[in-house]
Scaffold this motif. Sequence first.
Motif, PDB file in Angstrom:
ATOM      1  N   ASN A 298      34.990  40.652  50.054  1.00 57.22           N
ATOM      2  CA  ASN A 298      36.290  40.124  49.631  1.00 57.22           C
ATOM      3  C   ASN A 298      36.225  39.314  48.339  1.00 57.22           C
ATOM      4  OD1 ASN A 298      37.548  41.205  51.974  1.00 57.22           O
ATOM      5  ND2 ASN A 298      36.903  39.421  53.148  1.00 57.22           N
ATOM      6  N   VAL A 299      35.209  39.570  47.521  1.00 55.96           N
ATOM      7  CA  VAL A 299      35.102  38.933  46.208  1.00 55.96           C
ATOM      8  C   VAL A 299      34.912  40.036  45.167  1.00 55.96           C
ATOM      9  CG1 VAL A 299      33.724  37.452  44.709  1.00 55.96           C
ATOM     10  CG2 VAL A 299      34.194  36.753  47.063  1.00 55.96           C
ATOM     11  N   ASP A 300      35.790  40.068  44.179  1.00 53.99           N
ATOM     12  CA  ASP A 300      35.703  41.037  43.086  1.00 53.99           C
ATOM     13  C   ASP A 300      35.460  40.286  41.783  1.00 53.99           C
ATOM     14  OD1 ASP A 300      36.338  43.141  44.840  1.00 53.99           O
ATOM     15  OD2 ASP A 300      38.480  42.744  44.589  1.00 53.99           O
ATOM     16  N   VAL A 301      34.692  40.904  40.883  1.00 53.71           N
ATOM     17  CA  VAL A 301      34.413  40.316  39.572  1.00 53.71           C
ATOM     18  C   VAL A 301      34.803  41.331  38.503  1.00 53.71           C
ATOM     19  CG1 VAL A 301      32.663  39.331  38.054  1.00 53.71           C
ATOM     20  CG2 VAL A 301      32.504  38.971  40.532  1.00 53.71           C
ATOM     21  N   LEU A 302      35.651  40.900  37.561  1.00 54.65           N
ATOM     22  CA  LEU A 302      36.123  41.782  36.499  1.00 54.65           C
ATOM     23  C   LEU A 302      36.025  41.086  35.145  1.00 54.65           C
ATOM     24  CD1 LEU A 302      39.450  43.231  38.014  1.00 54.65           C
ATOM     25  CD2 LEU A 302      37.294  44.454  37.738  1.00 54.65           C
ATOM     26  N   PRO A 303      35.787  41.853  34.075  1.00 59.64           N
ATOM     27  CA  PRO A 303      35.973  41.282  32.739  1.00 59.64           C
ATOM     28  C   PRO A 303      37.462  41.149  32.453  1.00 59.64           C
ATOM     29  CG  PRO A 303      35.412  43.594  32.583  1.00 59.64           C
ATOM     30  CD  PRO A 303      35.309  43.237  34.041  1.00 59.64           C
ATOM     31  N   VAL A 304      37.816  40.359  31.470  1.00 55.64           N
ATOM     32  CA  VAL A 304      39.227  40.061  31.238  1.00 55.64           C
ATOM     33  C   VAL A 304      40.014  41.304  30.839  1.00 55.64           C
ATOM     34  CG1 VAL A 304      38.952  39.435  28.797  1.00 55.64           C
ATOM     35  CG2 VAL A 304      40.787  38.404  30.160  1.00 55.64           C
ATOM     36  N   GLN A 305      39.353  42.264  30.200  1.00 54.77           N
ATOM     37  CA  GLN A 305      40.088  43.477  29.811  1.00 54.77           C
ATOM     38  C   GLN A 305      40.402  44.365  31.006  1.00 54.77           C
ATOM     39  OE1 GLN A 305      37.141  42.537  28.607  1.00 54.77           O
ATOM     40  NE2 GLN A 305      35.664  44.216  28.477  1.00 54.77           N
ATOM     41  N   GLY A 306      39.796  44.117  32.161  1.00 53.15           N
ATOM     42  CA  GLY A 306      40.070  44.901  33.360  1.00 53.15           C
ATOM     43  C   GLY A 306      41.037  44.239  34.313  1.00 53.15           C
ATOM     44  N   ILE A 307      41.619  43.105  33.935  1.00 53.57           N
ATOM     45  CA  ILE A 307      42.533  42.396  34.836  1.00 53.57           C
ATOM     46  C   ILE A 307      43.771  43.245  35.083  1.00 53.57           C
ATOM     47  CG2 ILE A 307      43.732  41.144  33.001  1.00 53.57           C
ATOM     48  CD1 ILE A 307      43.775  38.707  34.882  1.00 53.57           C
ATOM     49  N   ASN A 308      44.240  43.268  36.329  1.00 55.08           N
ATOM     50  CA  ASN A 308      45.396  44.081  36.679  1.00 55.08           C
ATOM     51  C   ASN A 308      46.148  43.432  37.833  1.00 55.08           C
ATOM     52  OD1 ASN A 308      44.502  45.576  39.366  1.00 55.08           O
ATOM     53  ND2 ASN A 308      42.733  45.526  37.987  1.00 55.08           N
ATOM     54  N   VAL A 309      47.391  43.824  37.991  1.00 53.78           N
ATOM     55  CA  VAL A 309      48.278  43.187  38.968  1.00 53.78           C
ATOM     56  C   VAL A 309      47.810  43.436  40.398  1.00 53.78           C
ATOM     57  CG1 VAL A 309      50.618  43.206  39.918  1.00 53.78           C
ATOM     58  CG2 VAL A 309      50.266  43.220  37.442  1.00 53.78           C
ATOM     59  N   TYR A 310      47.404  44.670  40.697  1.00 51.74           N
ATOM     60  CA  TYR A 310      47.036  44.998  42.081  1.00 51.74           C
ATOM     61  C   TYR A 310      45.853  44.151  42.552  1.00 51.74           C
ATOM     62  CZ  TYR A 310      45.494  47.701  46.126  1.00 51.74           C
ATOM     63  OH  TYR A 310      45.107  48.085  47.389  1.00 51.74           O
ATOM     64  N   ASP A 311      44.817  44.023  41.729  1.00 54.54           N
ATOM     65  CA  ASP A 311      43.657  43.226  42.135  1.00 54.54           C
ATOM     66  C   ASP A 311      43.999  41.742  42.220  1.00 54.54           C
ATOM     67  OD1 ASP A 311      41.747  45.181  42.580  1.00 54.54           O
ATOM     68  OD2 ASP A 311      41.258  45.357  40.459  1.00 54.54           O
ATOM     69  N   ILE A 312      44.947  41.282  41.415  1.00 57.23           N
ATOM     70  CA  ILE A 312      45.352  39.872  41.473  1.00 57.23           C
ATOM     71  C   ILE A 312      46.033  39.562  42.800  1.00 57.23           C
ATOM     72  CG2 ILE A 312      46.960  38.170  40.508  1.00 57.23           C
ATOM     73  CD1 ILE A 312      46.372  39.317  37.754  1.00 57.23           C
ATOM     74  N   ILE A 313      46.988  40.417  43.203  1.00 59.63           N
ATOM     75  CA  ILE A 313      47.772  40.075  44.391  1.00 59.63           C
ATOM     76  C   ILE A 313      47.049  40.409  45.688  1.00 59.63           C
ATOM     77  CG2 ILE A 313      49.931  40.367  43.125  1.00 59.63           C
ATOM     78  CD1 ILE A 313      50.324  43.000  44.641  1.00 59.63           C
ATOM     79  N   ARG A 314      46.014  41.271  45.651  1.00 61.72           N
ATOM     80  CA  ARG A 314      45.328  41.618  46.892  1.00 61.72           C
ATOM     81  C   ARG A 314      44.296  40.568  47.298  1.00 61.72           C
ATOM     82  NH1 ARG A 314      40.298  44.859  45.989  1.00 61.72           N
ATOM     83  NH2 ARG A 314      40.658  45.826  48.015  1.00 61.72           N
ATOM     84  N   ARG A 315      44.010  39.625  46.419  1.00 60.03           N
ATOM     85  CA  ARG A 315      43.087  38.542  46.737  1.00 60.03           C
ATOM     86  C   ARG A 315      43.850  37.217  46.826  1.00 60.03           C
ATOM     87  NH1 ARG A 315      39.569  41.390  49.126  1.00 60.03           N
ATOM     88  NH2 ARG A 315      38.361  42.809  47.810  1.00 60.03           N
ATOM     89  N   GLU A 316      43.375  36.336  47.693  1.00 58.02           N
ATOM     90  CA  GLU A 316      44.077  35.069  47.911  1.00 58.02           C
ATOM     91  C   GLU A 316      43.964  34.139  46.712  1.00 58.02           C
ATOM     92  OE1 GLU A 316      42.565  33.344  51.464  1.00 58.02           O
ATOM     93  OE2 GLU A 316      43.328  34.938  52.773  1.00 58.02           O
ATOM     94  N   LYS A 317      42.792  34.087  46.097  1.00 57.87           N
ATOM     95  CA  LYS A 317      42.559  33.180  44.976  1.00 57.87           C
ATOM     96  C   LYS A 317      42.276  33.974  43.702  1.00 57.87           C
ATOM     97  CE  LYS A 317      42.540  29.069  47.102  1.00 57.87           C
ATOM     98  NZ  LYS A 317      43.366  27.916  46.707  1.00 57.87           N
ATOM     99  N   LEU A 318      42.750  33.459  42.593  1.00 55.94           N
ATOM    100  CA  LEU A 318      42.434  34.020  41.286  1.00 55.94           C
ATOM    101  C   LEU A 318      41.574  33.011  40.546  1.00 55.94           C
ATOM    102  CD1 LEU A 318      42.753  36.085  39.002  1.00 55.94           C
ATOM    103  CD2 LEU A 318      44.868  34.915  38.350  1.00 55.94           C
ATOM    104  N   VAL A 319      40.348  33.398  40.242  1.00 55.24           N
ATOM    105  CA  VAL A 319      39.401  32.509  39.562  1.00 55.24           C
ATOM    106  C   VAL A 319      39.265  32.973  38.118  1.00 55.24           C
ATOM    107  CG1 VAL A 319      37.071  31.561  39.559  1.00 55.24           C
ATOM    108  CG2 VAL A 319      38.167  32.156  41.733  1.00 55.24           C
ATOM    109  N   LEU A 320      39.678  32.131  37.189  1.00 52.03           N
ATOM    110  CA  LEU A 320      39.597  32.436  35.763  1.00 52.03           C
ATOM    111  C   LEU A 320      38.585  31.517  35.111  1.00 52.03           C
ATOM    112  CD1 LEU A 320      43.423  32.632  34.938  1.00 52.03           C
ATOM    113  CD2 LEU A 320      41.898  34.561  35.346  1.00 52.03           C
TER     114      LEU A 320
END
Length: 206
Positions: free
Chosen positions: A171-193
């Motif tokens: 339940n932890v995903d790691v993405l570079p900033v160019q891969g940020i997307n709405v679906y991955d943001i809302i499917r996780r409880e916390k957004l770590v920037l």
Amino acid sequence: MKLDITTLEGQSAGSVDVDDAIFGLEPRADLIHRYVRWQLARRQAGTHASQGRSDVSRTRKKIYKQKGTGSARHGAASAPQFRGGGKAFGPVVRDHSHDLPKKVRALALRHALSAKAKDGSIVVLDKAAVAEPKTKALRGQFGKLGLINALVVDGSELDANFSLAARNIPNVDVLPVQGINVYDIIRREKLVLTRAAVDALEARFK
């Protein structure tokens, strides 16, 4: 809007001013929904298929004469009503994707970020980097920060040790900033920037 910055060890590292045009909007569920439908439709393979009556390997000979049998008229054993015949109106290989304007996609991403900010579900790290790729150690640091279900977004380059340590944490995903997307943001409880990700997002939308 001000967001507090923390370290992986849970210590305060100051704060950062973020643009209200990115993180301070009133979230619109309709825009987020449109983006998620567009994203998942593009992901769908569309390779499902079945054999129609012209695809099955059966004789094309007329199975019995047209008249005089007292039975319904039939022309070939490949008709859908016969066992071994083709499927009527079965699925065909097709592209499920549809268009969504670029400006709508950008606006939906801003609304998704604003929704996380409104819920208090954004955590800003000074950096996402560790000395060794140890999953157990990183999981302990996440536990101190209360990150059980999270999306971690770093700058354009990911730290190799951090990525290796995080990929086995459920339940932890790691993405570079160019891969940020709405679906991955809302499917996780916390957004770590990370600080680099915040700067990159503000530069992207300005």
